[in-house]
Motif scaffolding. Structure first.
Motif, short mmCIF file in Angstrom:
data_model
loop_
_atom_site.label_atom_id
_atom_site.label_comp_id
_atom_site.label_asym_id
_atom_site.label_seq_id
_atom_site.Cartn_x
_atom_site.Cartn_y
_atom_site.Cartn_z
N VAL A 107 0.88 -1.17 0.00
CA VAL A 107 0.00 0.00 0.00
C VAL A 107 0.92 1.22 0.00
O VAL A 107 1.57 1.52 1.00
CB VAL A 107 -0.93 0.00 1.23
CG1 VAL A 107 -1.87 1.20 1.19
CG2 VAL A 107 -1.72 -1.31 1.30
N ASP A 108 0.97 1.90 -1.14
CA ASP A 108 1.99 2.93 -1.37
C ASP A 108 1.36 4.33 -1.29
O ASP A 108 0.94 4.90 -2.29
CB ASP A 108 2.63 2.69 -2.74
CG ASP A 108 3.83 3.58 -3.00
OD1 ASP A 108 4.21 4.36 -2.09
OD2 ASP A 108 4.38 3.52 -4.11
N HIS A 109 1.27 4.83 -0.06
CA HIS A 109 0.85 6.21 0.20
C HIS A 109 -0.45 6.57 -0.54
O HIS A 109 -0.50 7.53 -1.31
CB HIS A 109 1.96 7.18 -0.17
CG HIS A 109 3.19 7.00 0.65
ND1 HIS A 109 3.31 7.49 1.93
CD2 HIS A 109 4.34 6.31 0.39
CE1 HIS A 109 4.49 7.14 2.43
NE2 HIS A 109 5.13 6.42 1.52
N ILE A 110 -1.49 5.79 -0.25
CA ILE A 110 -2.76 6.07 -0.92
C ILE A 110 -3.57 7.13 -0.15
O ILE A 110 -3.46 7.26 1.07
CB ILE A 110 -3.61 4.80 -1.14
CG1 ILE A 110 -4.12 4.23 0.19
CG2 ILE A 110 -2.83 3.75 -1.92
CD1 ILE A 110 -5.18 3.15 0.00
N ALA A 111 -4.35 7.86 -0.89
CA ALA A 111 -5.29 8.84 -0.34
C ALA A 111 -6.60 8.68 -1.08
O ALA A 111 -6.65 8.20 -2.22
CB ALA A 111 -4.75 10.26 -0.50
N LYS A 112 -7.69 9.07 -0.41
CA LYS A 112 -9.01 9.01 -1.04
C LYS A 112 -9.84 10.20 -0.61
O LYS A 112 -10.04 10.45 0.58
CB LYS A 112 -9.74 7.72 -0.66
CG LYS A 112 -11.10 7.57 -1.32
CD LYS A 112 -10.99 7.46 -2.84
CE LYS A 112 -12.36 7.36 -3.50
NZ LYS A 112 -12.25 7.29 -4.99
N THR A 113 -10.31 10.95 -1.61
CA THR A 113 -11.22 12.06 -1.35
C THR A 113 -12.48 11.87 -2.19
O THR A 113 -12.47 11.21 -3.23
CB THR A 113 -10.57 13.41 -1.70
OG1 THR A 113 -10.19 13.39 -3.09
CG2 THR A 113 -9.34 13.66 -0.85
N SER A 151 -13.55 5.02 15.35
CA SER A 151 -14.77 4.88 14.55
C SER A 151 -14.83 5.99 13.51
O SER A 151 -14.59 7.16 13.80
CB SER A 151 -16.00 4.94 15.45
OG SER A 151 -17.18 4.83 14.71
N GLY A 152 -15.13 5.61 12.27
CA GLY A 152 -15.27 6.59 11.20
C GLY A 152 -13.96 7.09 10.62
O GLY A 152 -13.95 8.08 9.87
N CYS A 153 -12.85 6.40 10.92
CA CYS A 153 -11.55 6.91 10.47
C CYS A 153 -11.25 6.58 9.01
O CYS A 153 -10.27 7.08 8.45
CB CYS A 153 -10.43 6.39 11.36
SG CYS A 153 -10.04 4.64 11.14
N GLY A 154 -12.05 5.72 8.40
CA GLY A 154 -11.82 5.40 6.99
C GLY A 154 -11.35 3.98 6.74
O GLY A 154 -10.84 3.68 5.66
N LYS A 155 -11.56 3.08 7.70
CA LYS A 155 -11.07 1.70 7.56
C LYS A 155 -11.74 0.99 6.38
O LYS A 155 -11.08 0.32 5.59
CB LYS A 155 -11.32 0.91 8.85
CG LYS A 155 -10.57 1.42 10.06
CD LYS A 155 -10.72 0.50 11.26
CE LYS A 155 -12.14 0.48 11.83
NZ LYS A 155 -12.56 1.77 12.41
N THR A 156 -13.06 1.14 6.27
CA THR A 156 -13.78 0.46 5.18
C THR A 156 -13.42 1.07 3.83
O THR A 156 -13.25 0.35 2.84
CB THR A 156 -15.30 0.51 5.43
OG1 THR A 156 -15.60 -0.23 6.61
CG2 THR A 156 -16.06 -0.10 4.26
N ALA A 188 -11.28 11.32 3.08
CA ALA A 188 -11.49 10.14 3.92
C ALA A 188 -10.18 9.51 4.36
O ALA A 188 -10.01 9.12 5.52
CB ALA A 188 -12.34 9.10 3.18
N VAL A 189 -9.25 9.38 3.43
CA VAL A 189 -7.94 8.78 3.70
C VAL A 189 -6.89 9.76 3.20
O VAL A 189 -6.92 10.18 2.04
CB VAL A 189 -7.78 7.42 2.97
CG1 VAL A 189 -6.38 6.86 3.18
CG2 VAL A 189 -8.84 6.43 3.45
N ARG A 190 -5.95 10.14 4.08
CA ARG A 190 -4.97 11.16 3.71
C ARG A 190 -3.68 10.57 3.17
O ARG A 190 -3.19 10.95 2.12
CB ARG A 190 -4.67 12.06 4.91
CG ARG A 190 -3.57 13.09 4.66
CD ARG A 190 -3.57 14.15 5.74
NE ARG A 190 -4.75 15.02 5.63
CZ ARG A 190 -5.08 15.94 6.54
NH1 ARG A 190 -4.32 16.09 7.63
NH2 ARG A 190 -6.16 16.67 6.37
N ASP A 191 -3.09 9.62 3.89
CA ASP A 191 -1.80 9.08 3.48
C ASP A 191 -1.56 7.78 4.24
O ASP A 191 -1.21 7.80 5.41
CB ASP A 191 -0.67 10.07 3.78
CG ASP A 191 0.69 9.56 3.33
OD1 ASP A 191 0.75 8.55 2.62
OD2 ASP A 191 1.70 10.17 3.72
#
Length: 277
Positions: A29-35, A65-70, A45-48
């Motif tokens: 998992v290479d420094h992924i982010a999701k907006t 809870s709600g940190c972006g695991k899913t 949702a996911v920064r780095d």
């Protein structure tokens, strides 16, 4: 120095914050982010997030809870593209669910086909891969591995929640994946069933040599199951710490949880999640 302090220092010196030495990774998992969205409506949702999973490893992911695991798991599985960064399986970017990967979700009642028998549910992903005789053998072996021999012709709605989740696990392992992603798979079952399923998935991991990436909100569960734990920060999440769980295997619900090392690791992971020391 007191015995308690010595145990604490010894345990945490082995729980390497950097995740320890890198071995041959099956997933990177290479420094992924999701907006989501854009402009004023953009949601991060996911920064780095960066870590790896190694062959045969049981890796747990925990966080508030709600940190972006899913969301993170959906990016890892290829069900959702990351906004930036990359997820690689054997060095190749994952852009859609790869054939070497199995998935088990929390909502087992939605993942099973209620109009199909247990056998047909487990057999379904194999129809394009194996002939009839080989499919039957694979299904029989998978159902035996999860303790469901004799329930082949029942329907999901005739089974308890724990048994339905066993069917979902059987379907995943019948496919013989290299890596199994599990998204809080035991969150919807009672405590006794949860204990049984935890031990079942450990046995599956050991028997089949499957790499398991297991998302959970339960710290006790993570410490009991994992070789390493990826601790995520509050949203938008980053990797706060990677903790090595150096507890003896095979694990035992009573003996393992009675260890002083187990208690110290549980306390440490809890403190990282809630932000207290």
């Amino acid at each position: 120095m007191s015995n308690t302090s010595k145990v604490h220092d010894d345990v945490l010196s082995r729980a390497v914050r950097s995740g320890g030495e890198r071995g041959t990774a099956i997933v990177e998992v290479d420094h992924i982010a999701k907006t989501y969205g854009s402009g004023a409506k953009m949601h991060e949702a996911v920064r780095d997030v960066a870590f790896d999973a190694r062959p045969g490893e049981f890796l747990c992911v925990v966080g508030p809870s709600g940190c972006g695991k899913t969301t993170l798991l959906r990016c890892l599985s290829g069900l959702m593209p990351p906004t930036s960064g990359e997820v690689r399986l054997h060095g190749r970017a994952i852009t859609s669910p790869p054939p070497q990967m199995g998935l088990v979700f929390q909502e087992y009642n939605r993942s099973l086909f209620p109009w199909m028998s247990v056998r047909r549910n487990v057999e379904q992903p194999l129809r394009k891969r194996l002939g009839k005789a080989d499919r039957r053998t694979a299904v029989d072996e998978a159902l035996a591995a999860v303790g469901l021999t004799g329930h082949e012709e029942k329907y999901p709605w005739q089974l308890s929640g724990g048994m339905q989740q066993r069917v979902a696990i059987a379907r995943a392992i019948a496919y013989r994946p290299e890596i199994l992603l599990m998204d809080e798979p035991f969150a919807s079952v009672d405590a006794q069933t949860r204990i049984e399923l935890e031990d079942l998935v450990l046995e599956v991991c050991a028997t089949y040599g499957i790499t398991i990436l297991f998302v959970t909100h339960d710290i006790d569960e993570a410490v009991y199951l994992a070789d390493r734990i990826v601790v995520l920060s509050p949203p938008p999440c980053v990797v706060k710490e990677i903790v090595t769980i150096d507890l003896p295997r095979p694990r035992d619900q009573i003996a393992t949880k009675a260890l002083a090392e187990y208690s110290e690791l549980r306390k440490h992971v809890f403190e990282q999640i809630v932000g207290r020391h």
